[in-house]
Scaffold this motif. Sequence first.
Motif, short mmCIF file in Angstrom:
data_model
loop_
_atom_site.label_atom_id
_atom_site.label_comp_id
_atom_site.label_asym_id
_atom_site.label_seq_id
_atom_site.Cartn_x
_atom_site.Cartn_y
_atom_site.Cartn_z
N ARG A 142 60.52 76.06 37.76
CA ARG A 142 61.97 75.73 37.74
C ARG A 142 62.36 74.73 36.92
N SER A 143 61.39 74.29 36.15
CA SER A 143 61.57 73.10 35.01
C SER A 143 60.70 73.31 33.98
N ILE B 78 57.38 63.24 30.43
CA ILE B 78 57.32 63.57 31.68
C ILE B 78 57.85 62.47 32.63
N THR B 79 57.86 61.30 32.26
CA THR B 79 58.61 60.29 33.08
C THR B 79 60.14 60.69 33.31
N LEU B 80 60.83 61.03 32.18
CA LEU B 80 62.19 61.38 32.10
C LEU B 80 62.49 62.56 32.84
N GLY B 81 61.51 63.71 32.57
CA GLY B 81 61.63 64.85 33.12
C GLY B 81 61.71 64.87 34.81
N VAL B 82 60.94 63.89 35.34
CA VAL B 82 60.80 64.03 36.71
C VAL B 82 62.41 63.52 37.09
N GLN C 106 55.09 62.31 58.94
CA GLN C 106 53.67 62.02 58.73
C GLN C 106 53.34 61.59 57.34
N PRO C 107 54.24 60.48 56.91
CA PRO C 107 53.96 60.10 55.32
C PRO C 107 52.50 59.62 55.23
N LEU C 108 51.68 58.76 56.23
CA LEU C 108 50.31 58.31 55.95
C LEU C 108 49.16 59.25 56.26
N MET C 109 49.56 60.30 56.69
CA MET C 109 48.54 61.20 57.01
C MET C 109 48.15 62.51 56.02
N PRO C 110 46.96 62.85 55.83
CA PRO C 110 46.76 63.74 54.79
C PRO C 110 47.24 65.11 55.35
N PRO C 111 47.24 66.11 54.44
CA PRO C 111 47.93 67.42 54.95
C PRO C 111 46.75 68.05 55.59
N THR C 112 47.52 68.75 56.62
CA THR C 112 46.56 69.59 57.46
C THR C 112 47.09 71.05 57.15
N ALA C 113 46.34 71.70 58.41
CA ALA C 113 46.70 73.48 57.90
C ALA C 113 48.19 73.79 58.20
N ASP C 114 48.88 72.82 59.08
CA ASP C 114 50.27 73.24 59.44
C ASP C 114 51.25 72.57 58.44
N SER C 115 50.79 71.39 57.74
CA SER C 115 51.74 70.73 57.13
C SER C 115 51.41 70.99 55.47
N PHE C 116 50.39 71.87 55.30
CA PHE C 116 49.98 71.92 53.81
C PHE C 116 51.00 72.82 53.33
N SER C 117 51.29 72.60 51.96
CA SER C 117 52.60 73.37 51.22
C SER C 117 52.34 73.07 49.44
N LEU C 118 52.47 74.14 48.91
CA LEU C 118 52.40 73.80 47.39
C LEU C 118 53.86 74.12 46.70
N ILE C 119 54.93 74.13 47.68
CA ILE C 119 56.40 74.38 47.19
C ILE C 119 56.85 73.36 46.10
N GLY C 120 56.18 71.97 46.17
CA GLY C 120 56.46 70.96 45.11
C GLY C 120 55.84 71.64 43.66
N PHE C 121 54.84 72.00 43.74
CA PHE C 121 54.09 72.32 42.28
C PHE C 121 54.87 73.66 41.76
N ASP C 122 55.15 74.57 42.83
CA ASP C 122 56.04 75.64 42.48
C ASP C 122 57.32 75.44 41.84
N THR C 123 57.99 74.48 42.39
CA THR C 123 59.17 74.13 41.69
C THR C 123 58.92 73.39 40.30
N VAL C 124 58.09 72.72 40.35
CA VAL C 124 57.99 71.76 39.08
C VAL C 124 57.39 73.06 37.74
N LEU C 125 56.56 73.78 38.12
CA LEU C 125 56.07 74.54 37.08
C LEU C 125 57.01 76.01 36.83
#
Length: 279
Positions: free
Chosen positions: A66-67, A228-232, A45-64
């Motif tokens: 593990r890098s 930051i652009t290179l770190g990504v 569901q790339p075009l839909m906003p996050p819902t209660a089932d799809s909401f996740s902060l795993i990306g921010f956890d990885t960035v903050l």
Amino acid sequence: MANRTSPVSAAAIHAVLLGYTIIALFPIVLVLFNAFKSRKAIFSQPLMPPTADSFSLIGFDTVLTRSNFGLYFGNSLTVTLVTLFLVVFLGAMAAWALSEYSFRGSATLAVYLAIGIMIPIRLGTVSILQLVVWLGLNDTVWSLILVYTAMGLPLSIFILSEFMRQIPSELKDSARCDGVGEYRIFFRIILPLVRPALATVAVFTMVPIWNDLWFPLILAPSEGARTITLGVQQFVGQYVTDWNAVLASLTLAIIPVLVLYAFFSRQLISGLTSGAVKG
């Protein structure tokens, strides 16, 4: 009698502007939506906003966690702020000299600066790299600061000199008659009057620097000097890409640009529209 825009024309203009706004904001909204979703929801569901089932902060956890995102963010902030100061300050001084004083070679210097606007600086990447290595500044943020300053000065001088030429000469001559020195005229009178132009230069300078990947990849690729652009890019692999971390990094990278625009928006709009309407 002043000409008035018809309702149909006004509606068409607003429709075009609204369409352009939607097109411009769509990628940003898409990044924000998917930065707070699970990997499965990003693809399903790339075009839909996050819902209660799809909401996740795993990306921010990885960035903050593990890098070295804090280091990358600090490097980008240092490079951008120092470059902004140098471009605005040196550009304003050079623009004041070109617009106020007549001296031998001023026309040639103006043409030289115009060439600096027209010719992309990336064409000289090999020579720039050789110069940076010769100076011993490779893999440092100072190499980026020097290159970005050289890249931003021509446009900065061009914009500011045009604004300074519009300042009435009577104002400056009156100050001189009162015994005010040239430095005080520049800092107390000229700079406050060209604040919209300074804001315009600041925004036009910051955005390309903050988003640039070319020069950080070539001049400062080491871990300690990465922006930051290179770190990504560490989350983008040949076979596997951590899209949660990539989108989270991009979301965090958008914040400074939005803050700067919000801070300078009034002056920026004033600078862009200055001279468009005459009394």
